[in-house]
Write an enzyme that holds these catalytic residues in place. Structure first.
Site, PDB file in Angstrom:
ATOM      1  N   HIS A 104       0.828  -1.203   0.000  1.00 18.86           N
ATOM      2  CA  HIS A 104       0.000   0.000   0.000  1.00 18.86           C
ATOM      3  C   HIS A 104       0.867   1.261   0.000  1.00 18.86           C
ATOM      4  O   HIS A 104       0.685   2.163  -0.824  1.00 18.86           O
ATOM      5  CB  HIS A 104      -0.904  -0.034   1.248  1.00 18.86           C
ATOM      6  CG  HIS A 104      -1.779   1.158   1.397  1.00 18.86           C
ATOM      7  ND1 HIS A 104      -1.366   2.287   2.068  1.00 18.86           N
ATOM      8  CD2 HIS A 104      -3.023   1.422   0.935  1.00 18.86           C
ATOM      9  CE1 HIS A 104      -2.326   3.185   2.030  1.00 18.86           C
ATOM     10  NE2 HIS A 104      -3.354   2.679   1.347  1.00 18.86           N
ATOM     11  N   CYS A 479      -1.092  -2.923 -16.181  1.00 19.16           N
ATOM     12  CA  CYS A 479      -1.307  -1.838 -15.216  1.00 19.16           C
ATOM     13  C   CYS A 479      -0.688  -2.138 -13.865  1.00 19.16           C
ATOM     14  O   CYS A 479      -0.835  -1.376 -12.930  1.00 19.16           O
ATOM     15  CB  CYS A 479      -2.784  -1.505 -15.090  1.00 19.16           C
ATOM     16  SG  CYS A 479      -3.751  -2.884 -14.449  1.00 19.16           S
TER      17      CYS A 479
HETATM   18  C1  PEP Z   1      -2.074  -5.611  -9.927  1.00 24.65           C
HETATM   19  O1  PEP Z   1      -2.380  -6.556  -9.197  1.00 24.65           O
HETATM   20  O2  PEP Z   1      -1.072  -5.610 -10.669  1.00 24.65           O
HETATM   21  C2  PEP Z   1      -2.901  -4.403  -9.935  1.00 24.65           C
HETATM   22  C3  PEP Z   1      -2.659  -3.424 -10.770  1.00 24.65           C
HETATM   23  O3  PEP Z   1      -3.902  -4.314  -9.007  1.00 24.65           O
HETATM   24  P1  PEP Z   1      -3.637  -3.925  -7.455  1.00 24.65           P
HETATM   25  O4  PEP Z   1      -2.208  -3.475  -7.332  1.00 24.65           O
HETATM   26  O5  PEP Z   1      -4.605  -2.866  -7.131  1.00 24.65           O
HETATM   27  O6  PEP Z   1      -3.905  -5.226  -6.773  1.00 24.65           O
END
Ligand code: PEP
Ligand code: MG
Length: 523
Positions: A104, A479
């Site tokens: 986080h 992403c």
């Molecule tokens: C991922 O898991 O790569 C992602 C972009 O989602 P998050 O980081 O919010 O789990």
């Protein structure tokens, strides 16, 4: 040298390492002052830049000391959660004892462009009593500390910093990068402020809007908690009714900041440990709002506690249990798009479902999304194009990408979770032991920082091939945090993705890295 005819544009681009751009975009330490500064410990270089300030341990104390003492502060936490956001916004830097490159603290600080050193496991934080200990020494609130988010080094004193400066040459170099790259560069942004920064840095759309991050503000998080904790549909509808106007307003802001570029809205994916209230005061306040007793609510919170929240009731799984959340989010996405388009915009929303592992699971939610969206569009008497796709972040989804592509209009690789689940390493805790893997020469680098082309990359390649075989025009992007890592960007270029999406301050790096990739291996 290009002006003098010594180098051509491509040669000039290859002379600049994308990582070097960090020093132009973020404050740095004065090199002379740094020479004398004592390194007290190191952690992960989670978000670049240099920060110097007085130690604080909570968001509340950060707000007070910034306001009353006019202090620059560095927020020190065991790990961060949504309650810390306001402190992170005003702090010069963030230091955590726990957490990896996609924890986080790391993800949020990077998004804000705030310096962060995460997972400095030698420090022991006592936030109640406002101190941390390190090698038997005690550091109290108010003591000076400095962080280098580019190296992960922590210094036990104030160090002079130099502000970021961008010259015209930067714009020239970026224009050349755009000329020679094939990949599109999008951004991960959850609020209009970050979207504006990213657009200025050259982002060509939003590749990931983490909708749960839209509720991090202290005055908003209670509504999300209420939604998660509700035990009946009626209660949840009350919470959703509070959330929908906020969502709609935020989406309008994002669409406007992106000026017609595509905007991918990822539906709620709140790992429960980041969102459940923990303090007595928060539980009491929420109990009051929901008309429950403190004991009742505490029991519900205990019941919802998960041993492995990253593998828990999050993402699509929440939508399967509570389809009304998908209805609410679709309503906000579509109504906001209609509103912006009425004012002359040209929004094409991309709705993205996270954490899927199965075609039927995806289809269940997609059907709800389409029914809701089409009813709203019909009632409004307008034309609106939208698409529904998925993240590929669970190995099973990559293995079954051909089945999933029959339903999904696009894939976006969520390589944070895909790395976590392929290795079986918790993205929040792996930092504690990965150091041993480097010193013992088992691993060369952190798979959460540079995509593991051998294993995770094999799954990505497989998913691309399987997806394209069923849907030749499928849009493919990434992403996960790797979308802003130059080595990983090169890999994404080589497997033929159409875009990478990264935090706003990494957009220029990604533009340059994409140019390097295409110069070395033209498409
Ligand atoms: C991922 O898991 O790569 C992602 C972009 O989602 P998050 O980081 O919010 O789990
Ligand atoms: Mg994920």
């Amino acid at each position: 040298m290009v002006k003098e005819g010594v180098l051509n544009e491509k040669e000039a681009l290859l002379k600049v390492e994308p990582k070097q751009l960090d020093s132009l975009l973020h404050p740095q330490f004065d090199p002379e002052a740094l020479k004398k500064a004592p390194i007290i410990t190191t952690g992960l270089n989670a978000s670049p830049g240099a920060a110097t300030g007085h130690i604080v341990f909570t968001a509340e104390r950060a707000a007070i000391l910034v306001k009353e003492n006019k202090w620059p502060v560095v927020l020190v936490r065991e790990e961060t959660s949504p309650e810390d956001i306001e402190g992170m916004v005003i702090a010069k830097g963030v230091l955590t004892a726990r957490g990896g490159m996609t924890s986080h603290a790391a993800v949020v600080a990077r998004g804000m462009g705030t310096c962060c050193v995460a997972g400095a496991s030698e420090i022991h934080v006592n936030a109640e009593e406002n101190y941390f200990t390190l090698n038997k020494k005690r550091y109290n609130e108010g003591d000076w500390i400095s962080l280098d988010g580019s190296t992960g080094r922590v210094y036990g004193e104030q160090i002079k910093t130099i502000d970021a400066t961008i010259s015209d040459d930067f714009a020239t170099l970026m224009a050349w990068a755009d000329k020679y790259r094939a990949l599109k560069i999008r951004t991960n942004a959850d609020n209009p402020r970050d979207a504006r920064v990213a657009y200025k840095f050259g982002a060509e759309g939003i590749g990931l809007c983490r909708t749960e991050h839209m509720f991090f503000d202290a005055d908003r998080i209670p509504a999300v908690r209420e939604m998660i904790i509700s035990s009946t549909l009626e209660q949840r509808q009350v919470a959703l009714a509070k959330i929908i106007p906020m969502q709609k307003k935020d989406f309008i802001g994002l669409y406007e900041e992106m000026h017609g570029f595509p905007v991918t809205i990822r539906y709620l994916d709140p790992p429960l440990h980041e969102f459940l209230p923990t303090s007595k005061e928060d539980i009491e306040a929420l109990a009051k709002t929901m008309g429950k007793t403190y004991d009742d609510l505490r029991k519900t919170v205990e019941y919802l506690h998960e041993t492995n929240p990253m593998l828990g009731h999050r993402g699509v799984r929440l939508l399967v249990t509570y389809p009304e959340i998908a209805v609410m989010q679709t309503t906000a996405v579509i109504e906001a798009a209609i509103e912006v388009n009425k004012r002359g915009g040209s929004v094409i929303p991309e709705i993205m479902i996270p954490i899927i592992c199965d075609q039927k699971e995806f289809k269940y939610v997609k059907d709800i999304v389409i029914k809701t969206a089409d009813e709203i569009i019909k009632a409004a008497g307008v034309k609106l194009t939208y698409s529904v796709g998925t993240m590929i972040e669970i190995p099973r989804a990559a293995l079954l990408a051909d089945e999933i592509a029959k339903e999904a209009e696009f894939f976006s690789f969520g390589t944070n979770d895909l790395t976590q689940m392929t290795y079986g390493f918790s993205r929040d805790d792996a930092g504690k032991f990965l150091g041993d893997y480097y010193t013992k020469k088992i691993f060369e680098s952190d798979p959460f920082a540079h995509v593991d082309t051998k294993g995770v990359g094999k799954l990505m390649q497989m998913a691309c091939d399987l997806g394209r075989a069923v849907r030749p025009d499928i849009k493919l992007g990434i992403c996960g945090e790797h979308g802003g890592d130059p080595v990983s960007v090169e890999f994404c270029h080589n497997i033929g993705l159409s875009y990478v999406s990264c935090s706003p301050f990494r957009v220029p790096l990604a533009r340059l890295a994409a140019a390097h990739a295409n110069i070395k291996n033209p498409r």
